[in-house]
Design an enzyme around this catalytic site. Structure first.
Site, PDB file in Angstrom:
ATOM      1  N   CYS A 150      74.313  27.728  54.304  1.00  0.00           N
ATOM      2  CA  CYS A 150      74.736  28.649  55.357  1.00  0.00           C
ATOM      3  C   CYS A 150      74.120  28.310  56.710  1.00  0.00           C
ATOM      4  O   CYS A 150      72.894  28.326  56.854  1.00  0.00           O
ATOM      5  CB  CYS A 150      74.352  30.081  54.958  1.00  0.00           C
ATOM      6  SG  CYS A 150      74.718  31.305  56.226  1.00  0.00           S
ATOM      7  N   TRP A 171      74.749  37.558  46.662  1.00  0.00           N
ATOM      8  CA  TRP A 171      74.135  36.256  46.416  1.00  0.00           C
ATOM      9  C   TRP A 171      73.131  36.401  45.280  1.00  0.00           C
ATOM     10  O   TRP A 171      72.499  37.449  45.135  1.00  0.00           O
ATOM     11  CB  TRP A 171      73.432  35.736  47.673  1.00  0.00           C
ATOM     12  CG  TRP A 171      74.360  35.492  48.806  1.00  0.00           C
ATOM     13  CD1 TRP A 171      74.558  36.287  49.903  1.00  0.00           C
ATOM     14  CD2 TRP A 171      75.236  34.375  48.974  1.00  0.00           C
ATOM     15  NE1 TRP A 171      75.501  35.737  50.740  1.00  0.00           N
ATOM     16  CE2 TRP A 171      75.938  34.556  50.197  1.00  0.00           C
ATOM     17  CE3 TRP A 171      75.504  33.239  48.215  1.00  0.00           C
ATOM     18  CZ2 TRP A 171      76.875  33.646  50.659  1.00  0.00           C
ATOM     19  CZ3 TRP A 171      76.443  32.324  48.675  1.00  0.00           C
ATOM     20  CH2 TRP A 171      77.113  32.540  49.890  1.00  0.00           C
ATOM     21  N   ARG A 221      78.958  43.883  52.352  1.00  0.00           N
ATOM     22  CA  ARG A 221      78.531  42.670  51.674  1.00  0.00           C
ATOM     23  C   ARG A 221      77.093  42.346  52.073  1.00  0.00           C
ATOM     24  O   ARG A 221      76.643  42.689  53.170  1.00  0.00           O
ATOM     25  CB  ARG A 221      79.471  41.512  51.991  1.00  0.00           C
ATOM     26  CG  ARG A 221      79.404  40.976  53.406  1.00  0.00           C
ATOM     27  CD  ARG A 221      80.370  39.795  53.556  1.00  0.00           C
ATOM     28  NE  ARG A 221      80.282  39.188  54.873  1.00  0.00           N
ATOM     29  CZ  ARG A 221      81.020  39.552  55.908  1.00  0.00           C
ATOM     30  NH1 ARG A 221      81.899  40.524  55.786  1.00  0.00           N
ATOM     31  NH2 ARG A 221      80.903  38.951  57.069  1.00  0.00           N
ATOM     32  N   THR A 222      76.365  41.714  51.198  1.00  0.00           N
ATOM     33  CA  THR A 222      75.013  41.272  51.518  1.00  0.00           C
ATOM     34  C   THR A 222      75.100  39.889  52.152  1.00  0.00           C
ATOM     35  O   THR A 222      75.860  39.036  51.697  1.00  0.00           O
ATOM     36  CB  THR A 222      74.136  41.205  50.253  1.00  0.00           C
ATOM     37  OG1 THR A 222      74.681  40.253  49.350  1.00  0.00           O
ATOM     38  CG2 THR A 222      74.080  42.555  49.570  1.00  0.00           C
ATOM     39  N   THR A 223      74.331  39.687  53.199  1.00  0.00           N
ATOM     40  CA  THR A 223      74.419  38.443  53.947  1.00  0.00           C
ATOM     41  C   THR A 223      73.061  37.761  54.017  1.00  0.00           C
ATOM     42  O   THR A 223      72.004  38.400  53.936  1.00  0.00           O
ATOM     43  CB  THR A 223      74.931  38.695  55.379  1.00  0.00           C
ATOM     44  OG1 THR A 223      74.034  39.583  56.068  1.00  0.00           O
ATOM     45  CG2 THR A 223      76.320  39.310  55.364  1.00  0.00           C
ATOM     46  N   VAL A 224      73.103  36.445  54.167  1.00  0.00           N
ATOM     47  CA  VAL A 224      71.917  35.658  54.456  1.00  0.00           C
ATOM     48  C   VAL A 224      72.035  35.162  55.899  1.00  0.00           C
ATOM     49  O   VAL A 224      73.143  34.894  56.365  1.00  0.00           O
ATOM     50  CB  VAL A 224      71.794  34.456  53.482  1.00  0.00           C
ATOM     51  CG1 VAL A 224      71.359  34.923  52.117  1.00  0.00           C
ATOM     52  CG2 VAL A 224      73.088  33.654  53.385  1.00  0.00           C
TER      53      VAL A 224
END
Length: 361
Positions: A91, A127, A159-162
């Protein structure tokens, strides 16, 4: 016209949207970017993870950072070994922070955990730590990033994000703002930085850095994704032109100086690098941003190799993870989602000599 005024003039020409531009392979309706587009939803057995790759209503392609606690205003204590950066090596948004932490020498006081670039079959919004023993992060003792999001907000349903910065004491995400965290580390964590660490956000240049960051974010970082998300020829050509007009402009800028702001590496160099590192491997091929390759720009290419020669950049650039995420996509069986992972391009030239030291002479 001074450099600062020139940047302000460039900024007037663009519309800046600082919401996260999601990865097109999850959210594009185009088969070009997302090989799952148009597929029938299918349930897979994958622990507690649910198959949801056709659920586009909940997981919209744009999302602002939801956790913005800061060190610079005293909300978060600056404390060694209290925080863990969770990132994925594929990412570009997360890659920025991994590079910055190492470049500043903060890797001794801020740990890093890596999620698998390949999600379980069909999963879009989370993730997982499937690269670690027992599928568990060894410090946080969690199996998925969403666990830390839900500890911070039990009602969290986006949503979970990095990247995501997690407070190890509480297990909560405290900041997932990919646009501000580098500067937070640069300003508030100086007492833990290496003696020879660069000043990534020098006070005298902050106005210029902020302006060029917005220009690069809009015309390079997100424009490549927008080309992949495009559903019409007109939209595709709009972002295609944005990318190459800006790369031409940057090529000229880097013909006069080693880095984007002269002889010092700044936050802006990291932000540009993460897209350039993925350009020939992914964007040129997969998103049809194919007027030129990075290697066709003498200054941009040598500038990127120059940065890559530094351990903080090289050790956090994982071409294998990048290719897996963008071409293999996830753990969906080949029988359900046929796809081909390209063997190229040849990456051996990344360690070839560069010519950027000519500016120091």
């Amino acid at each position: 016209m001074t450099k600062e005024a020139a940047l302000r003039e460039e900024l007037k020409k663009i519309d800046v949207n600082e919401k996260l531009s999601a990865c097109p392979i999850d959210f594009s309706r185009s088969k070009v970017a997302n090989p799952r587009a148009g597929q029938q939803s299918k349930t897979y057995v994958s622990g507690t993870a649910k198959s949801n790759f056709n659920d586009r209503k909940k997981f919209q392609p744009y999302q602002e950072p939801q956790f913005n606690n800061l060190f610079t205003d005293g909300t978060l204590p600056v404390e060694a070994n209290r925080y863990r950066l969770i990132w994925s090596r594929h990412c570009p948004w997360a890659n920025r922070l991994a590079i910055a932490i190492d470049l500043l020498g903060l890797d001794n006081v801020i740990s890093k955990g890596v999620v698998d670039p390949l999600r379980p079959a069909g999963v879009v919004g989370d993730w997982f730590f499937t690269l670690d023993d027992n599928d568990e992060d060894p410090v946080l003792h969690t199996h998925s990033l969403s666990e830390s999001y839900l500890k911070a907000d039990p009602n969290y349903d986006l949503r979970t994000t990095v990247p995501a910065l997690v407070d190890i004491k509480t297990g909560k995400v405290v900041n997932n703002n990919y646009n501000t965290l580098i500067d937070e580390f640069s300003i508030a964590w100086k007492k833990y930085q290496n003696e020879n660490a660069p000043d990534l956000y020098p006070e005298a240049l902050r106005e210029d850095i902020d302006a060029l960051n917005k220009i690069i974010y809009t015309d390079v970082n997100t424009a490549v994704n927008e080309a992949g998300l495009a559903r019409s020829q007109a939209d595709y050509e709009k972002y295609y032109n944005r990318v190459f007009n800006r790369l031409d402009w940057l090529e000229d800028r880097l013909s006069k100086q080693r880095y984007l702001f002269g002889s010092i590496i700044t936050d802006t160099d990291i932000r540009l690098y993460v897209t350039l590192a993925r350009f020939d491997v992914v964007f040129y091929q997969k998103y049809y941003v194919n007027k030129k390759r990075l290697v066709d720009y003498p200054n941009l290419w040598n500038y990127t190799k120059d940065l890559y020669s530094l351990p903080a950049f090289k050790n956090n650039t994982d071409f294998d993870a990048i290719k897996k995420r963008f071409y293999q996509v996830d753990h969906t069986p080949q029988s359900d989602l046929p796809r081909i992972i390209p063997n190229g391009p040849d990456l051996s030239n990344w360690t070839a000599p560069n010519d950027r030291d000519r500016f120091e002479k």
